[in-house]
Design an enzyme around this catalytic site. Structure first.
Site, PDB file in Angstrom:
ATOM      1  N   SER A  52      -2.296  -5.781   2.273  1.00  0.00           N
ATOM      2  CA  SER A  52      -1.007  -5.090   2.298  1.00  0.00           C
ATOM      3  C   SER A  52      -0.577  -4.665   0.903  1.00  0.00           C
ATOM      4  O   SER A  52       0.379  -3.923   0.757  1.00  0.00           O
ATOM      5  CB  SER A  52       0.059  -5.990   2.920  1.00  0.00           C
TER       6      SER A  52
ATOM      7  N   HIS B  34      -4.225  -0.907   7.172  1.00  0.00           N
ATOM      8  CA  HIS B  34      -3.120  -1.858   7.017  1.00  0.00           C
ATOM      9  C   HIS B  34      -2.308  -1.905   8.308  1.00  0.00           C
ATOM     10  O   HIS B  34      -1.549  -0.980   8.600  1.00  0.00           O
ATOM     11  CB  HIS B  34      -2.258  -1.457   5.817  1.00  0.00           C
TER      12      HIS B  34
ATOM     13  N   GLU C  62      -1.232   1.980   8.275  1.00  0.00           N
ATOM     14  CA  GLU C  62      -1.418   2.713   7.018  1.00  0.00           C
ATOM     15  C   GLU C  62      -2.923   2.788   6.775  1.00  0.00           C
ATOM     16  O   GLU C  62      -3.589   1.742   6.680  1.00  0.00           O
ATOM     17  CB  GLU C  62      -0.739   1.982   5.848  1.00  0.00           C
TER      18      GLU C  62
ATOM     19  N   ASN D  19       5.494  -1.031   1.872  1.00  0.00           N
ATOM     20  CA  ASN D  19       5.922  -2.208   1.115  1.00  0.00           C
ATOM     21  C   ASN D  19       6.446  -1.838  -0.272  1.00  0.00           C
ATOM     22  O   ASN D  19       7.296  -2.530  -0.828  1.00  0.00           O
ATOM     23  CB  ASN D  19       4.783  -3.229   1.007  1.00  0.00           C
TER      24      ASN D  19
END
Ligand code: 3H9
Length: 695
Positions: free
Chosen positions: A414, A435, A447, A485
């Site tokens: 991540s 991801h 992702e 993130n």
């Protein structure tokens, strides 16, 4: 053959006139289709040698709904309801011949027909609610008359789709064509050509009459779904149309449907949901990876690591019918992981959403293995081991030695550098990030992290795989935290700061919850684990004064019964905790931060503006190719309310000028990190929005 319009042809097969629609890609009810149906039915009716009419579609599907691309243009030609009235008003029987997906206006066309014949593989549904609308061409009035209000609620408000077998059982269709659809529909039309009176769904009364005797039906449904419908306009409007179908005669019901439909049609919520519909499809396309890029077949997959993520990812493959090896070096962890997967499936089965046989079928597709050699037959491997660079590089070194040439090697990291992971192998072109988001079997976002060496066919293959897995993919470049993130970190930093300045965790959480997120950052941290955040900060060498204290006190979140909130034993309900208020006040004092009342508006702006600003940087760096990709990531991975379209769409709605002014205002008191990113400032100065960048 008669060409009725550019999209509809009329052909004769003995006494039967076939209206064949050809409007790729999905035979949407565009102008030429609507006009063609009205005129075609008219032609067939005025021709004495025609005894029956079949409506059929060329290509991959029956009509998949109204043409959403027309929604922003001035309306031309016959209205949808005129089309339905022309079909239902036909003096000769009309048979809808259905393959693919009869959705929205397509299903409405079928319900306006007298009979429906479908292939076994056909699917039926009303997805309008997902794009902020209701089935406004009589669907809300016809469906309850055919299947009853209870099922109509599930199909129209819940957007549940049914297959041909279920449709037959419901009475939604009259026959399943086991072989070829064309001949079956013609034979059916021949068979019923003389039958009178013509069955019309609008004339059915028994089901709605029975529903009038169930006064609590709608109230119960509203109550049971209040959480899922929060913030959305369309579900309530849909419910009210079905109430109208039960209470009113057909014509009055149609009027009510039109009123409620008009209230949704141009609403910002509907526009945002339609924007997300197209953004999702656009995100699955990458400019320099053309549609004809060769794709590698994924017949067999492997997942490394049987923890929460690995197990969830393995379920994604099994759900799509792809055999998957689940590899874990520790026997106890493997058994625990397989146990969790089985319990997940059984919980779904207990809710009636999966049969016992399906549970076993899916379990049988997951092959547990204690040996890395278990990946040898895989076409794609997803690594989901502990988030540690040295460990991941070691795993990829071993994968390189075992995997056969052409195997796609994906990491579920991540945050870590995918290029550095790829460099541990002799085949970086085959390496990329996939991801997934927790819980991986539920969250739709993936992702797809493109490394600097990742080959185009590898990206194309993973995008095609994402579609099979039912995921919403967005391709992103390599950077710390990728897109989601990285933006989340901006919000987290502000949330941490806001509580020191005087907001409470519950105030911050409430502001974001009221905005439409499923939960705020502090409740989220308690769910994810305070220890998880602490470990990330350790790896990055950063601190968070209060969260670090919570960690040190063993307040690791929901799992320990306390974190930012307190939790009664066995409860997930966060309760404010004065002990946390004290910790916050102490931290603020030691940092010499003067506490004050913080307004809800300030909380919202300070949490969301930096995310948008980071999004602008991400676009400028090319980490995301289009603003829509960022919005897809936030809607499908982080619960950004779909009716606000994602952070970039929301920012456009706020106005970038206002956003930039707001940021500059905060920069004066909070520091230079509040200066707007160059791209954001530039767009605002030109009076433009992010939407202009998409083209
Ligand atoms: C409605 O019917 C209102 C009525 O009640 C009347 C009210 C008064 N229009 O998804 P895909 C395009 S509202 C225009 O990748 P799949 C899509 O953008 C409508 N375009 O394929 C894409 O274009 P591109 C209710 C549409 O095989 C291409 O088709 N109906 C529409 O995975 C392929 O799409 C819906 O909401 C449309 N309606 O899935 C159905 N639909 O290639 C929405 C698709 O340029 N559609 N496109 O990117 C779907 O659920 C899926 O597209 C479908 C095919 C299952 C049909």
């Amino acid at each position: 053959m008669t060409k009725v319009t550019d999209k509809v042809e009329l052909t004769r097969h003995g006494r039967v006139a076939v209206l064949n629609i050809d409007n790729p890609p999905v035979n949407a009810l565009s102008l030429g289709v609507r006009q063609g149906l009205v005129d075609g039915v008219g032609l067939a009716n005025s021709d004495a040698s025609v005894a029956a009419i079949v409506i059929a579609c060329a290509g991959r599907t029956f009509i998949a709904g109204a043409d959403i691309t027309e929604f922003d243009k001035p309306f031309k030609g016959p209205h949808y309801n005129e089309v339905m009235a022309a079909i239902e008003g036909s003096t000769k029987p009309v048979v809808a011949a259905i393959h693919g997906t009869a959705l929205g206006g397509g299903l409405e066309t079928a319900l306006a027909s007298n009979y429906r014949v479908a292939l076994p593989s056909a699917r039926f549904g009303f997805p309008e609610v997902k794009i902020g609308l209701l089935p406004g061409a009589g669907g809300t009035q016809r469906l309850p008359r055919l299947v009853g209000a209870e099922r109509a609620l599930e199909l129209i408000v819940g957007a549940e789709q049914v297959d041909a077998r279920q449709a037959l059982a419901l009475g939604l269709i009259d026959e399943i064509a086991d072989d070829e659809l064309g001949p079956a529909a013609l034979a059916f039309a021949e068979r019923i050509a003389e039958r009178r009176p013509l069955p019309r769904v609008s004339g059915l009364t028994a089901k709605v009459a029975a529903d009038r005797g169930r006064p609590s039906l709608f109230a119960d449904y509203r109550k049971a779904n209040a959480r899922a419908h929060r913030g959305l306009k369309a579900p309530e409007a849909c419910i009210q149309t079905i109430e109208a179908a039960v209470a009113l005669p057909f014509a009055e019901g149609l009027t009510r449907e039109a009123e409620l439909s008009a209230g949704l049609w141009n609403s910002p919520e509907a526009k945002a949901q339609q924007y997300v519909f197209f953004a999702e499809r656009a995100a699955a396309k990458v400019k320099d990876v053309p549609a004809d890029t060769p794709v590698r077949q994924i017949r067999q997959a492997a997942v490394l690591g049987a923890g929460t993520m690995g197990g969830g990812i393995a379920m994604c493959f099994a759900n799509a019918g792809i055999p998957v090896a689940l590899v874990e070096s520790n026997r106890a962890a493997l058994e625990r992981g397989m146990g969790v997967i089985r319990r997940n499936y059984e919980a779904t089965a207990a809710k009636g959403r999966l049969s016992a046989a399906d549970v076993e079928r899916r379990m049988a597709l997951i092959a547990p293995s204690l040996e890395l050699a278990g990946i040898a037959g895989a076409d794609l491997v997803v690594e989901a081991v502990f988030e540690d660079m040295a460990l991941k590089q070691e795993v990829f070194r071993q994968l390189d030695a075992i995997a056969r040439p052409g195997t796609i090697l994906a990491t579920n990291t991540s945050t870590l550098d995918v290029n550095a992971i790829a460099a541990a192998t002799g085949r970086p072109a085959d390496v990329l990030g996939m991801h997934f988001f927790s819980p991986a079997n539920v969250m739709r976002l993936m992702e797809v992290v493109r490394g600097k060496a990742t080959a185009k066919p590898v990206i194309a293959s993973v995008l095609a795989l994402a579609k099979r897995l039912g995921k919403a993919p967005a391709v992103v470049g390599v950077c710390d935290g990728f897109v989601g993130n990285r933006m989340l970190a901006r919000r987290g930093r502000e949330a941490d700061r806001l509580i020191l300045e005087g907001a409470s965790p519950q105030q911050v959480d409430k502001v974001l919850y009221d905005f439409g997120f499923p939960m705020g950052p502090f409740a989220m941290a308690d769910l994810a684990g305070i220890d998880v955040g602490w470990r990330v900060r350790q790896a990055r060498g950063t601190t968070s004064p209060v969260a670090d204290r919570l960690y040190a006190l063993g307040r690791h979140g929901q799992k320990t019964g306390a974190g930012w909130y307190r939790y009664a034993t066995g409860s997930r309900q966060p309760e404010p905790d004065p002990a946390v208020d004290t910790l916050i006040a102490e931290a603020a004092e030691s940092l010499q931060i003067r506490r004050r009342a913080v307004s809800d508006q300030e909380i919202l702006e300070r949490c969301l503006y930096p995310m948008v600003n980071e999004g602008a940087r991400i676009l400028a760096e090319g980490i995301a190719a289009k603003p829509g990709d960022i919005d897809v990531i936030w809607v499908y991975g982080y619960g950004f309310p779909v009716y606000r379209g994602g952070p970039m769409h929301w920012a456009d709605a706020v106005g970038l000028g206002r956003l930039v002014d707001g940021m500059r205002g905060y920069a004066a008191s909070l520091g230079e990190q509040w200066q707007p990113a160059p791209l954001l400032a530039e767009l605002a100065a030109k009076g433009q929005g992010f939407a202009g960048l998409a083209r």
